[in-house]
Write a protein that holds these residues in place. Structure first.
Motif, short mmCIF file in Angstrom:
data_model
loop_
_atom_site.label_atom_id
_atom_site.label_comp_id
_atom_site.label_asym_id
_atom_site.label_seq_id
_atom_site.Cartn_x
_atom_site.Cartn_y
_atom_site.Cartn_z
N ILE A 139 15.35 -8.70 5.18
CA ILE A 139 14.23 -7.86 5.80
C ILE A 139 13.20 -8.29 4.59
O ILE A 139 13.81 -8.30 3.34
CB ILE A 139 14.20 -6.44 5.68
N THR A 140 12.25 -8.93 4.96
CA THR A 140 11.28 -9.39 3.88
C THR A 140 9.88 -8.40 3.77
O THR A 140 9.36 -8.36 4.93
CB THR A 140 10.78 -10.65 4.33
N VAL A 141 9.54 -7.95 2.78
CA VAL A 141 8.50 -7.14 2.56
C VAL A 141 7.30 -8.09 1.67
O VAL A 141 7.40 -8.48 0.57
CB VAL A 141 8.56 -5.97 1.84
N THR A 142 6.20 -8.33 2.48
CA THR A 142 4.98 -8.79 1.60
C THR A 142 3.87 -7.75 1.23
O THR A 142 3.45 -7.05 2.15
CB THR A 142 4.50 -10.15 2.55
N GLU A 143 3.63 -7.82 0.12
CA GLU A 143 2.56 -7.08 -0.40
C GLU A 143 1.52 -7.66 -1.04
O GLU A 143 1.81 -8.54 -1.82
CB GLU A 143 3.02 -6.04 -1.56
N LYS A 144 0.30 -7.80 -0.42
CA LYS A 144 -0.90 -8.68 -0.74
C LYS A 144 -1.82 -7.80 -1.57
O LYS A 144 -2.41 -6.56 -0.78
CB LYS A 144 -1.39 -9.26 0.38
N PHE A 145 -2.18 -8.29 -2.74
CA PHE A 145 -3.26 -7.43 -3.57
C PHE A 145 -4.40 -8.05 -3.56
O PHE A 145 -4.45 -8.88 -4.18
CB PHE A 145 -2.67 -7.37 -5.10
N ASN A 146 -5.30 -7.33 -3.13
CA ASN A 146 -6.75 -7.84 -3.13
C ASN A 146 -7.44 -6.89 -4.35
O ASN A 146 -7.85 -6.00 -4.24
CB ASN A 146 -7.60 -7.56 -1.77
N THR A 156 -10.01 -1.99 -4.82
CA THR A 156 -8.40 -2.67 -4.83
C THR A 156 -8.07 -2.35 -3.43
O THR A 156 -8.28 -0.98 -3.00
CB THR A 156 -7.69 -2.12 -5.86
N LYS A 157 -7.81 -3.29 -2.51
CA LYS A 157 -7.07 -3.22 -1.37
C LYS A 157 -5.85 -3.75 -1.03
O LYS A 157 -5.42 -4.85 -1.54
CB LYS A 157 -8.13 -3.61 -0.18
N VAL A 158 -4.90 -3.04 -0.82
CA VAL A 158 -3.37 -3.63 -0.50
C VAL A 158 -2.86 -3.67 0.75
O VAL A 158 -3.27 -2.74 1.61
CB VAL A 158 -2.25 -2.51 -1.45
N ASN A 159 -2.30 -4.78 1.25
CA ASN A 159 -1.72 -4.95 2.34
C ASN A 159 -0.44 -5.25 2.60
O ASN A 159 0.16 -5.98 1.82
CB ASN A 159 -2.47 -6.00 3.33
N ILE A 160 0.43 -4.38 3.15
CA ILE A 160 1.91 -4.48 3.25
C ILE A 160 2.21 -5.00 4.62
O ILE A 160 2.00 -4.35 5.80
CB ILE A 160 2.71 -3.19 2.83
N LEU A 182 -0.05 2.06 -3.71
CA LEU A 182 -0.17 1.08 -4.71
C LEU A 182 -1.66 0.92 -5.09
O LEU A 182 -1.91 0.57 -6.31
CB LEU A 182 0.30 -0.29 -4.07
N GLU A 183 -2.49 0.99 -4.33
CA GLU A 183 -3.91 1.24 -4.43
C GLU A 183 -4.41 2.18 -5.67
O GLU A 183 -5.04 1.86 -6.44
CB GLU A 183 -5.02 1.41 -3.34
N LYS A 184 -3.87 3.37 -5.56
CA LYS A 184 -4.16 4.32 -6.36
C LYS A 184 -3.47 3.98 -7.70
O LYS A 184 -4.25 4.14 -9.00
CB LYS A 184 -3.71 5.63 -6.18
#
Length: 217
Positions: free
Chosen positions: A91-98, A130-134, A153-155
């Motif tokens: 399983i791969t989890v990608t967390e994108k931090f904007n 800040t916006k996070v997408n998982i 994560l955003e908080k």
């Protein structure tokens, strides 16, 4: 005498205005977070910090002292940040931090030719939001858990990262036709973004930008 002084002042101001240009610019940004934390320290888990694509738009003002030297100030809105990919048991989890930021560089410029300018100087950036997408691949994801993870994560970023950052920028631009130019630069974050680091943990951000712009006469 008053007329002579007034004429001289007007001529000086006209000369100043002739050497000052305003402009706009926009383009692509590739940013990456750098940390001294090791994601591979956990047994059975592999992962790391990776680059994230984004964009920037902004305005500039340039003042030329002569044909060779100038100073330029800018204000940009930039979508920066980074991403993390962690893999375990297929399983791969990608967390994108904007990290959306206002970036303000001030650079000293040298014109190697009338068309080619190189520059360097400091920048300061300020957090706007800040916006996070998982994203989860290789397995079923509970959307509610994903949403909660993004909010957490955003908080966490907003609470534990500094609202401003300082660094240095190096770059060059080339005048293509009249006021139209292309621009490329690399910015180095110098400050630790973490408010209260534990065990000397560090987080910095570097970003590359390439784009086009136009300077009005």
């Amino acid at each position: 005498m008053k007329k002579i002084l007034l004429a001289s002042a007007l001529a000086f101001c006209a000369g100043m205005n002739a050497q000052t240009k305003f402009g706009v610019k926009a383009g692509y940004a590739l940013s990456k977070l750098n940390s001294n934390d090791d994601l591979d320290a956990f047994e059975g888990v592999s992962g790391g910090l990776k680059s994230k694509s984004g964009f920037y738009v902004g305005a500039l003002v340039e003042h030329k002292f002569n044909n060779k030297f100038a100073v330029q100030g800018e204000v940009q809105y930039a979508n920066l940040g980074g991403k993390v990919e962690v893999s375990t048991m297929g399983i791969t989890v990608t967390e994108k931090f904007n990290f959306n930021r206002i970036v303000v560089p001030v650079t000293a410029r040298y014109y190697a030719t009338p068309e080619l300018g190189v520059y360097a100087g400091p920048f300061v950036s300020f957090r706007t939001n800040t916006k996070v997408n998982i994203d989860v691949s290789g397995g079923m994801a509970n959307q509610q858990a994903v949403n909660e993870g993004e909010q957490f994560l955003e908080k966490n970023f907003d609470d534990n990262l500094k609202s401003s950052e300082f660094g240095l920028v190096l770059g060059a631009d080339y005048n293509v036709y009249k006021g139209l130019f292309v621009d490329a630069r690399y910015s180095f974050g110098l400050t630790n973004m973490i408010k209260d680091p534990v065990n000397d943990e560090k987080l910095k951000m570097n970003f590359f930008q390439i784009g086009i712009g136009y300077k009005f006469k």
